[in-house]
Design a protein around this motif. Structure first.
Motif, PDB file in Angstrom:
ATOM      1  N   UNK A   1       4.570 -30.699 -40.581  1.00 33.45           N
ATOM      2  CA  UNK A   1       4.988 -29.444 -40.001  1.00 33.45           C
ATOM      3  C   UNK A   1       6.478 -29.200 -40.263  1.00 33.45           C
ATOM      4  N   UNK A   2       6.865 -27.968 -40.135  1.00 39.07           N
ATOM      5  CA  UNK A   2       8.268 -27.595 -40.342  1.00 39.07           C
ATOM      6  C   UNK A   2       8.954 -27.443 -38.984  1.00 39.07           C
ATOM      7  N   UNK A   3      10.161 -27.996 -38.852  1.00 36.60           N
ATOM      8  CA  UNK A   3      10.950 -27.839 -37.630  1.00 36.60           C
ATOM      9  C   UNK A   3      12.273 -27.184 -38.006  1.00 36.60           C
ATOM     10  N   UNK A   4      12.569 -26.080 -37.340  1.00 35.03           N
ATOM     11  CA  UNK A   4      13.846 -25.392 -37.558  1.00 35.03           C
ATOM     12  C   UNK A   4      14.666 -25.473 -36.280  1.00 35.03           C
ATOM     13  N   UNK A   5      15.909 -25.834 -36.431  1.00 36.24           N
ATOM     14  CA  UNK A   5      16.777 -26.016 -35.269  1.00 36.24           C
ATOM     15  C   UNK A   5      18.218 -25.830 -35.710  1.00 36.24           C
ATOM     16  N   UNK A   6      19.110 -25.871 -34.753  1.00 36.95           N
ATOM     17  CA  UNK A   6      20.537 -25.830 -35.070  1.00 36.95           C
ATOM     18  C   UNK A   6      21.118 -27.217 -34.828  1.00 36.95           C
ATOM     19  N   UNK A   7      21.783 -27.746 -35.847  1.00 36.88           N
ATOM     20  CA  UNK A   7      22.405 -29.061 -35.714  1.00 36.88           C
ATOM     21  C   UNK A   7      23.889 -28.931 -36.027  1.00 36.88           C
ATOM     22  N   UNK A  44      16.297 -47.429 -23.981  1.00 35.46           N
ATOM     23  CA  UNK A  44      16.975 -48.419 -23.153  1.00 35.46           C
ATOM     24  C   UNK A  44      18.458 -48.571 -23.460  1.00 35.46           C
ATOM     25  N   UNK A  45      18.891 -48.240 -24.688  1.00 30.64           N
ATOM     26  CA  UNK A  45      20.237 -48.651 -25.104  1.00 30.64           C
ATOM     27  C   UNK A  45      21.245 -47.526 -25.239  1.00 30.64           C
ATOM     28  N   UNK A  46      20.790 -46.301 -25.427  1.00 31.31           N
ATOM     29  CA  UNK A  46      21.710 -45.170 -25.530  1.00 31.31           C
ATOM     30  C   UNK A  46      22.387 -45.014 -26.878  1.00 31.31           C
ATOM     31  N   UNK A  47      22.086 -45.878 -27.835  1.00 32.31           N
ATOM     32  CA  UNK A  47      22.774 -45.768 -29.137  1.00 32.31           C
ATOM     33  C   UNK A  47      22.380 -44.498 -29.881  1.00 32.31           C
ATOM     34  N   UNK A  48      21.288 -43.886 -29.476  1.00 28.71           N
ATOM     35  CA  UNK A  48      20.767 -42.699 -30.175  1.00 28.71           C
ATOM     36  C   UNK A  48      21.107 -41.405 -29.443  1.00 28.71           C
ATOM     37  N   UNK A  49      22.079 -41.459 -28.533  1.00 31.00           N
ATOM     38  CA  UNK A  49      22.372 -40.284 -27.693  1.00 31.00           C
ATOM     39  C   UNK A  49      22.897 -39.106 -28.514  1.00 31.00           C
ATOM     40  N   UNK A  50      22.304 -37.948 -28.279  1.00 35.22           N
ATOM     41  CA  UNK A  50      22.793 -36.676 -28.842  1.00 35.22           C
ATOM     42  C   UNK A  50      22.771 -35.654 -27.706  1.00 35.22           C
ATOM     43  N   UNK A  51      23.383 -34.520 -27.942  1.00 33.73           N
ATOM     44  CA  UNK A  51      23.297 -33.419 -26.983  1.00 33.73           C
ATOM     45  C   UNK A  51      22.183 -32.481 -27.424  1.00 33.73           C
ATOM     46  N   UNK A  52      21.263 -32.201 -26.523  1.00 35.13           N
ATOM     47  CA  UNK A  52      20.168 -31.262 -26.789  1.00 35.13           C
ATOM     48  C   UNK A  52      20.354 -30.096 -25.828  1.00 35.13           C
ATOM     49  N   UNK A  53      20.645 -28.930 -26.382  1.00 32.77           N
ATOM     50  CA  UNK A  53      21.016 -27.772 -25.554  1.00 32.77           C
ATOM     51  C   UNK A  53      22.098 -28.156 -24.547  1.00 32.77           C
ATOM     52  N   UNK A  69      13.931 -24.810 -32.592  1.00 33.98           N
ATOM     53  CA  UNK A  69      14.625 -23.641 -32.040  1.00 33.98           C
ATOM     54  C   UNK A  69      15.651 -23.996 -30.974  1.00 33.98           C
ATOM     55  N   UNK A  70      16.066 -25.260 -30.965  1.00 37.81           N
ATOM     56  CA  UNK A  70      17.059 -25.669 -29.967  1.00 37.81           C
ATOM     57  C   UNK A  70      18.340 -26.099 -30.681  1.00 37.81           C
ATOM     58  N   UNK A  71      19.332 -26.455 -29.849  1.00 39.20           N
ATOM     59  CA  UNK A  71      20.658 -26.757 -30.359  1.00 39.20           C
ATOM     60  C   UNK A  71      20.942 -28.248 -30.169  1.00 39.20           C
ATOM     61  N   UNK A  72      21.208 -28.932 -31.269  1.00 40.37           N
ATOM     62  CA  UNK A  72      21.490 -30.368 -31.221  1.00 40.37           C
ATOM     63  C   UNK A  72      22.912 -30.612 -31.706  1.00 40.37           C
ATOM     64  N   UNK A  73      23.634 -31.455 -30.992  1.00 42.49           N
ATOM     65  CA  UNK A  73      24.952 -31.911 -31.446  1.00 42.49           C
ATOM     66  C   UNK A  73      24.903 -33.422 -31.562  1.00 42.49           C
ATOM     67  N   UNK A  74      25.246 -33.921 -32.754  1.00 44.67           N
ATOM     68  CA  UNK A  74      25.315 -35.361 -32.974  1.00 44.67           C
ATOM     69  C   UNK A  74      26.785 -35.773 -33.040  1.00 44.67           C
ATOM     70  N   UNK A  75      27.002 -37.077 -33.165  1.00 46.52           N
ATOM     71  CA  UNK A  75      28.388 -37.548 -33.241  1.00 46.52           C
ATOM     72  C   UNK A  75      29.116 -36.933 -34.437  1.00 46.52           C
ATOM     73  N   UNK A  76      28.372 -36.604 -35.487  1.00 47.86           N
ATOM     74  CA  UNK A  76      29.024 -35.998 -36.658  1.00 47.86           C
ATOM     75  C   UNK A  76      29.582 -34.614 -36.341  1.00 47.86           C
ATOM     76  N   UNK A  77      29.084 -33.998 -35.267  1.00 49.64           N
ATOM     77  CA  UNK A  77      29.488 -32.634 -34.963  1.00 49.64           C
ATOM     78  C   UNK A  77      30.638 -32.527 -33.981  1.00 49.64           C
ATOM     79  N   UNK A  78      31.190 -33.648 -33.543  1.00 49.84           N
ATOM     80  CA  UNK A  78      32.209 -33.582 -32.496  1.00 49.84           C
ATOM     81  C   UNK A  78      33.619 -33.362 -33.031  1.00 49.84           C
TER      82      UNK A  78
END
Ligand code: FES
Ligand code: FES
Length: 155
Positions: A1-7, A44-53, A69-78
């Protein structure tokens, strides 16, 4: 399937996503963003934490299609193009990075905390970081980094 989002502020499309795939996998393996780390894949570890909306989540626990269709911010975006994020600067200045595996998740978590509560006290900092595990530092330097980042934010 196709997923479109904002990263990180940019519209992105991931193809061939399977329904049970994690947001973590999609970010790393389909969208070329390896900053978000994969350690336990069990929340359990939080190493994968991102901001979702705008809210911190363990991306290993979020199904990739749920991020559509949601907004994701990763460490690369800070960071700004020409400058580290103040939380990243604080981690460097406080010597809070050893192996670094926990660091991206911590940076995202702390950036969220500082934005919500720049005058967080030690109890609030410890509570905010409770989901982020570090095997190296003993946490003291991480706490120093958070205090430093908070001081920068309120200066
Ligand atoms: S990899 Fe997601 S919480 Fe550990
Ligand atoms: S610096 Fe190694 S796990 Fe935190």
């Amino acid at each position: 399937m196709r997923v479109q989002l904002t990263v990180n502020g940019t519209p992105r499309t991931a193809d061939d996503v399977w329904p049970g795939e994690s947001l973590l996998f999609m970010l790393r393996e389909r969208l070329g963003l390896p900053g978000t780390k994969n350690a336990c894949e069990q929340g359990e570890c939080g190493s994968c934490t991102v901001l979702l909306d705008g809210l911190p989540v363990c991306s290993c626990l979020v199904a990739a299609p749920q991020a559509g269709d949601r907004d994701v911010v990763t460490v690369e975006g800070l960071a700004a193009p020409d400058r580290l994020h103040p939380v990243q600067e604080a981690f460097v200045e406080a010597g809070a990075v050893q192996c670094g595996f926990c660091t991206p998740g911590l940076i995202v978590t702390v950036a969220d905390l500082i934005q919500r509560n720049p005058s967080a006290d030690d109890a609030e900092i410890r509570e905010a970081l409770a989901g982020n595990l570090c095997r190296c530092t003993g946490y003291e330097k991480i706490l120093d980094a958070v205090r430093l980042a908070a001081a920068k934010a309120t200066a």
